[in-house]
Design an enzyme around this catalytic site. Sequence first.
Site, mmCIF file in Angstrom:
data_model
loop_
_atom_site.group_PDB
_atom_site.id
_atom_site.type_symbol
_atom_site.label_atom_id
_atom_site.label_comp_id
_atom_site.label_asym_id
_atom_site.label_seq_id
_atom_site.Cartn_x
_atom_site.Cartn_y
_atom_site.Cartn_z
ATOM 1 C CB ALA A 1 34.514 46.470 31.683
ATOM 2 N N GLY B 1 39.285 45.198 34.864
ATOM 3 C CA GLY B 1 39.089 43.749 34.806
ATOM 4 C C GLY B 1 40.287 43.025 34.218
ATOM 5 C CD GLU C 1 38.906 43.426 39.157
ATOM 6 O OE1 GLU C 1 38.261 43.559 38.088
ATOM 7 O OE2 GLU C 1 38.431 43.653 40.267
ATOM 8 C CD GLU D 1 38.211 48.743 37.997
ATOM 9 O OE1 GLU D 1 39.264 49.362 38.223
ATOM 10 O OE2 GLU D 1 38.208 47.542 37.682
#
Length: 636
Positions: A61, A100, A103, A123
Amino acid sequence: MARYELVKRSVALITLTNPPVNALSSAVRHAIAKSMECALSDPKVTAVVICGENGSFCGGADIREFAGPLKGPPLVPLLDAIEAGEKPVVAAIEGVALGGGFELALVCHYRIAHSKARLGLPEVTLGILPAAGGTQRLPRLIGISAALELITTGRHISAQEALKLGIVDQVTEQNACEVAVEFALRAVAKPLLSRRVSMPCKPREIRSAAVMGIKRECLHGHEQDLGMVPSLGTMGRGIAVCLARVGISVIAVESENKLLETGRQMVIGMLERDAKRRGVSASLNLLKFTISLQDLKDVNLVIEAVFEDMALKKRVFQELSKVCRPATLFCTNTSGLDVDALAGVTDRPHLVVGMHFFSPAHVMKLLEVVCGPRSSSETIATAMSLGKRMGKVRVAVGNCPGFVGNRMLKPYIDQATFLLEEGDFGFAMGVFRMSDLAGLDVGWRVWKESGLTGSDVDPENPPRRRQGRRYCPIPDMVCEKGRFGQKTGRGWYMYDKRGGTNAKPDPLIQILLETYRSKYGIQPHNISNQEIIERCLFALANEGFRILEDGIAARPEDIDVIYLFGYGFPRHRGGPMFYASMVGLERVLERLEHYHQAHPDVPHLKPSPLLKKLVACGSPPVQKWREHIKTMHSHL
Ligand SMILES: CCCCCC/C=C/CC(=O)SCCNC(=O)CCNC(=O)[C@H](O)C(C)(C)COP(=O)(O)OP(=O)(O)OC[C@H]1O[C@@H](n2cnc3c(N)ncnc32)[C@H](O)[C@@H]1OP(=O)(O)O
């Protein structure tokens, strides 16, 4: 925010461009969505590579957007669409793939990492949890415990560790993007289903199966014409019964009409007795018997149950490749042969899997599903699901000689045989009864094939040693007398008739032992029950630790299930691995060290590194052992 270009005329290269770490800002997400749309709709594009500019894949992010309102396309549907796309997508990971960004890599169908890359889900260190699919995809990829550790610690891992865990497919020292483009070109023709981490691999529905066996006696006939010699042996009959009684159409293959009729009557008799016992009607209409391999052309799956001979099995698989539809799954019922070597002679190595049934197949609950390195997830899932439908206790295992159960049997039987050589014959005879039941010729053939015995081996040079380690030739001597166990009415014990089960001690075996001991000057001594139990069972568990280290079994509980359901291990002891933990790992280690010191020429008594490691870590309970195992087989 992302550059889109066509390279090598057919690969769409999407480069994230959001310095300094190509974080997933709203503009980047938007650009990825547009680029993917282009790539998937352009007929010239056959594969996609996603990479990041300036040596960094993606830092997750974009923390610069944290303060403002959420804008731009949401990430989860975008990631799901990449994974679901019909063109292979390869992530080229340089620098970092974090949060992210990791991911994003997980939805790609393949991941190539530079050797200096770092990956992770940091995270938790920000007080949040991964929310773009990482908590679902990572456990599916590498197993729950390894994934949980990464998710809850937020630890960054190296490319090398990622490779070991099965997160990345390749680590390179070169430009990861260039390597990924080449990789993508090679991935074009390959099926994508098993590469979509979030989509649990669906097993195929099996409606029709063929079972084929070849009797040992037919081996010579087989060398001329395969089509003439298949024969429904004991295993084949049991497997056919298992399939028919759960509603699957079965074609049973026989070699000639006379054998066909015998096999037919036996299978029908077994099914009728079984149906009567269960108060249902026998599903005889599901059975077809044939002597023609051509009749197998439309079946969904073939279970080959021919005699345990690699050359023979290879020929069968070559022949099946010619006859069966390209999508037909091939299963081999083998107790220890290399499933991958068999896959290699077929035109469909990804559709080949081992199904190790235990005899009698319609009675014994255990089924080892042997995952070759090339068996696809769908193939494994289908074999597991078929086993479930057949009422079996299934354990997925890796491919190595003997798989899990029979590989562990070797040190166990070796110890029992050495004890026989050294001491009093009057100890608990579980191993020898079992060997008589299984057939002594089976192990004899394996030892011959591995050069441990046979006409080429000089038994006296040096005596009682082979291949640099202790060897006991007594089982060979028993076999040389034609004593193969229950089936010949003589083995370690004598039986009232061929195939009889009533075992009685045989004075001839006692004489054989005495002659043998006097020839080699062995003074028999009393061996305590404790030593017998420790040497046999600790050697068995020690091999279990090695199997875990090698990634052949996914967890100690799987080994225990195999021993409880396939080898009659006493239920109340929980299986060899649980038993070792109950005895205490320190004690097991100390006793193995003691016995290995006394018998340095028996490598199976040398404590395995995993056992030592577990003891050094304070002997955690069985369910925690996995955390201490480095090698994880991504299939299991
Ligand atoms: C719909 C909303 C979309 C949500 C997307 C999905 C959500 C996922 C959640 C997450 O991804 S949470 C995880 C976010 N990422 C991180 O926590 C990574 C944090 N960064 C680092 O750990 C390090 O910076 C690094 C990437 C390992 C690099 O370390 P290094 O020591 O080499 O350099 P630094 O000095 O730390 O950083 C250099 C430079 O890069 C900037 N930066 C780092 N990470 C980000 C980021 N995620 N977003 C924006 N900018 C980032 C950092 O601020 C430095 O900038 P500077 O200008 O040079 O100071």
